[in-house]
Design a protein around this motif. Sequence first.
Motif, PDB file in Angstrom:
ATOM      1  N   UNK A  63      28.686  13.331  21.587  1.00 10.51           N
ATOM      2  CA  UNK A  63      29.512  11.904  21.247  1.00 10.51           C
ATOM      3  C   UNK A  63      30.046  12.041  19.920  1.00 10.51           C
ATOM      4  N   UNK A  64      31.039  11.556  19.800  1.00 15.51           N
ATOM      5  CA  UNK A  64      31.688  11.164  18.506  1.00 15.51           C
ATOM      6  C   UNK A  64      31.397   9.806  17.785  1.00 15.51           C
ATOM      7  N   UNK A  65      31.039   9.572  16.805  1.00 21.50           N
ATOM      8  CA  UNK A  65      30.485   8.413  16.054  1.00 21.50           C
ATOM      9  C   UNK A  65      31.802   7.511  15.983  1.00 21.50           C
ATOM     10  N   UNK A  66      31.849   6.244  16.602  1.00 25.25           N
ATOM     11  CA  UNK A  66      33.368   5.592  16.399  1.00 25.25           C
ATOM     12  C   UNK A  66      33.388   5.060  15.109  1.00 25.25           C
ATOM     13  N   UNK A  67      34.600   4.856  14.430  1.00 26.82           N
ATOM     14  CA  UNK A  67      34.814   4.596  13.173  1.00 26.82           C
ATOM     15  C   UNK A  67      36.070   3.560  13.197  1.00 26.82           C
ATOM     16  N   UNK A  68      35.653   2.013  12.927  1.00 27.37           N
ATOM     17  CA  UNK A  68      36.623   0.977  13.285  1.00 27.37           C
ATOM     18  C   UNK A  68      36.720   0.062  11.925  1.00 27.37           C
ATOM     19  N   UNK A  69      35.438   0.266  10.984  1.00 31.59           N
ATOM     20  CA  UNK A  69      35.354  -0.535   9.835  1.00 31.59           C
ATOM     21  C   UNK A  69      35.326   0.403   8.613  1.00 31.59           C
ATOM     22  N   UNK A  70      35.368  -0.253   7.176  1.00 31.12           N
ATOM     23  CA  UNK A  70      35.198   0.553   6.169  1.00 31.12           C
ATOM     24  C   UNK A  70      33.900   1.221   5.988  1.00 31.12           C
ATOM     25  N   UNK A  71      33.020   0.233   6.464  1.00 31.63           N
ATOM     26  CA  UNK A  71      31.694   0.633   6.094  1.00 31.63           C
ATOM     27  C   UNK A  71      31.261   1.952   7.148  1.00 31.63           C
ATOM     28  N   UNK A  72      31.920   1.971   8.472  1.00 37.20           N
ATOM     29  CA  UNK A  72      31.687   2.876   9.387  1.00 37.20           C
ATOM     30  C   UNK A  72      32.361   4.295   8.807  1.00 37.20           C
ATOM     31  N   UNK A  73      33.591   4.081   7.953  1.00 35.86           N
ATOM     32  CA  UNK A  73      34.341   5.188   7.750  1.00 35.86           C
ATOM     33  C   UNK A  73      33.824   5.977   6.410  1.00 35.86           C
ATOM     34  N   UNK A  74      33.017   4.945   5.652  1.00 30.94           N
ATOM     35  CA  UNK A  74      32.303   5.773   4.582  1.00 30.94           C
ATOM     36  C   UNK A  74      31.075   6.467   4.978  1.00 30.94           C
ATOM     37  N   UNK A  75      30.235   5.851   5.817  1.00 35.23           N
ATOM     38  CA  UNK A  75      29.473   6.677   6.438  1.00 35.23           C
ATOM     39  C   UNK A  75      29.797   7.815   7.088  1.00 35.23           C
ATOM     40  N   UNK A  76      30.832   7.930   7.953  1.00 32.45           N
ATOM     41  CA  UNK A  76      31.312   9.005   8.660  1.00 32.45           C
ATOM     42  C   UNK A  76      31.707  10.312   7.737  1.00 32.45           C
ATOM     43  N   UNK A  77      32.483   9.758   6.650  1.00 36.07           N
ATOM     44  CA  UNK A  77      33.182  10.616   5.775  1.00 36.07           C
ATOM     45  C   UNK A  77      32.195  11.365   4.865  1.00 36.07           C
ATOM     46  N   UNK A  78      30.912  10.699   4.670  1.00 39.56           N
ATOM     47  CA  UNK A  78      29.840  11.177   3.759  1.00 39.56           C
ATOM     48  C   UNK A  78      28.805  11.560   4.358  1.00 39.56           C
ATOM     49  N   UNK A  79      28.857  11.932   5.681  1.00 36.69           N
ATOM     50  CA  UNK A  79      27.742  12.216   6.447  1.00 36.69           C
ATOM     51  C   UNK A  79      27.446  13.941   6.384  1.00 36.69           C
ATOM     52  N   UNK A  80      28.317  14.550   5.995  1.00 40.64           N
ATOM     53  CA  UNK A  80      28.120  15.983   6.019  1.00 40.64           C
ATOM     54  C   UNK A  80      28.183  16.770   4.565  1.00 40.64           C
ATOM     55  N   UNK A  81      27.609  17.664   4.546  1.00 38.71           N
ATOM     56  CA  UNK A  81      27.856  18.341   3.143  1.00 38.71           C
ATOM     57  C   UNK A  81      27.023  17.731   1.991  1.00 38.71           C
ATOM     58  N   UNK A  82      27.650  17.938   0.792  1.00 36.79           N
ATOM     59  CA  UNK A  82      27.203  17.625  -0.502  1.00 36.79           C
ATOM     60  C   UNK A  82      27.460  16.228  -0.477  1.00 36.79           C
ATOM     61  N   UNK A  83      28.676  15.651  -0.225  1.00 36.20           N
ATOM     62  CA  UNK A  83      28.676  14.251  -0.532  1.00 36.20           C
ATOM     63  C   UNK A  83      27.975  13.730   0.387  1.00 36.20           C
ATOM     64  N   UNK A  84      27.582  13.983   1.662  1.00 35.09           N
ATOM     65  CA  UNK A  84      26.724  13.323   2.618  1.00 35.09           C
ATOM     66  C   UNK A  84      25.428  13.309   2.057  1.00 35.09           C
TER      67      UNK A  84
END
Length: 413
Positions: free
Chosen positions: A180-201
């Motif tokens: 399943x893909x984590x839905x992104x509809x708010x800025x908070x969710x966008x930050x969590x999704x963008x930074x969930x992997x790698x070094x930034x994660x």
Amino acid sequence: MNIKKQMVRMYLYEAALSFRMVDAVWVIFLLERGFSLAQAGIAEGVYHITSMIFEVPSGMAADLFGRKRTLILSGIAGICSAIFMTLEGWTGFVYCSMIFSALALNLASGTEEALVYDSLLEAGREDNYKKVWANSSLIARTASAFACAASPVAIMMGFKYTYYISAFLCFCTILAVSGVKEPVVTKRQEMRSRNSNGKSGKCQQQQIKAELGNRLKKHIIETGGFIKNHPKTMVKLFANAALACPCYLIMMYLQEHLVNCGWPKSFIGIPMLVIPLAGALGTRIAVKNKSGLSKALLICGVISGVGTCLVGSSALIIVLCGACVQRICEGFAEIVVSENVNKDFTSDHRATLVSVDSMCYSVLMVIASPVTGFWGDHYSVKAAFYLLGGGLLLGTAAVGLIYHVMFRDWQRK
């Protein structure tokens, strides 16, 4: 996001989650292991005390750290619950199982609904939520019906192998939700999704840990503010919880009641399989409902109370009719209330606020489960059904009066 694949995965998740053979026979298993009906009621009470405590925090975890991760953790807790129930030699193992079972459903309830709604919101198809959630509920109730039909197999296998199967199905829920893909509809969710992997994660995870207290405090304040400013929504959630309350207790006490009425214990799930299907019928009726929510819920409350009282009959056909009528009302209320309140919820707090609905249910069940179990032990299972149905009728009248006095907008949704 491929919304079609997303929903298919969630449907598969719901099917695996809902195929619970133990639900139709767990009381029989406990009685065979030396428990009394009152002790079974206490075990159910332990379940709902746990649920009452952790329901809202589990919703907060889903909102703060992601719905997908929370559903995976739910599957792990479900596996632990099944394993504990297979252990013998100490009564506490059963209570530990009930605690983990509550945690598993706490983590799933609210989280699943929020993930589905926000997935549709991201795809711009939130108007389809009522239909999609009704389909999910239909799958859940159909799977539950098939699980009841499989109860003779569960009785034949015994409690250990039945719970091993439950553990495997919990593992299947983990597999289903992993894609399943984590839905992104708010800025908070966008930050969590963008930074969930790698070094930034990793940096984001460290930041989350450092700021967890502040984020949790802010989340609680915002959620509390919503509840304070929307008392009408809370009345709807409590009404929905009251309609759901008899459902599980009927399935729980019906196991012994049917045996007392002469039905063979080995085939106890066969007459009970029609009850979840009745709930599925209620969800289909809800999809086509156009009437106001308030009056519909009151009508459902009255009909549900009468149906619950009918379950106390000694005639099998009347018992099943009463249980089915009650379940139709519950299935109807689940869909119409969910659609109504989700329009008011914010996406950053959706899982938490949906969890409040389940917490209301647990609050009622913490009282109803041990009380009806004690009543059934000292008087009869029939008396427990009469008490439950009468309580629902009185509760419906009370909620209707509160709603009318507080809001005085009876003719509006």
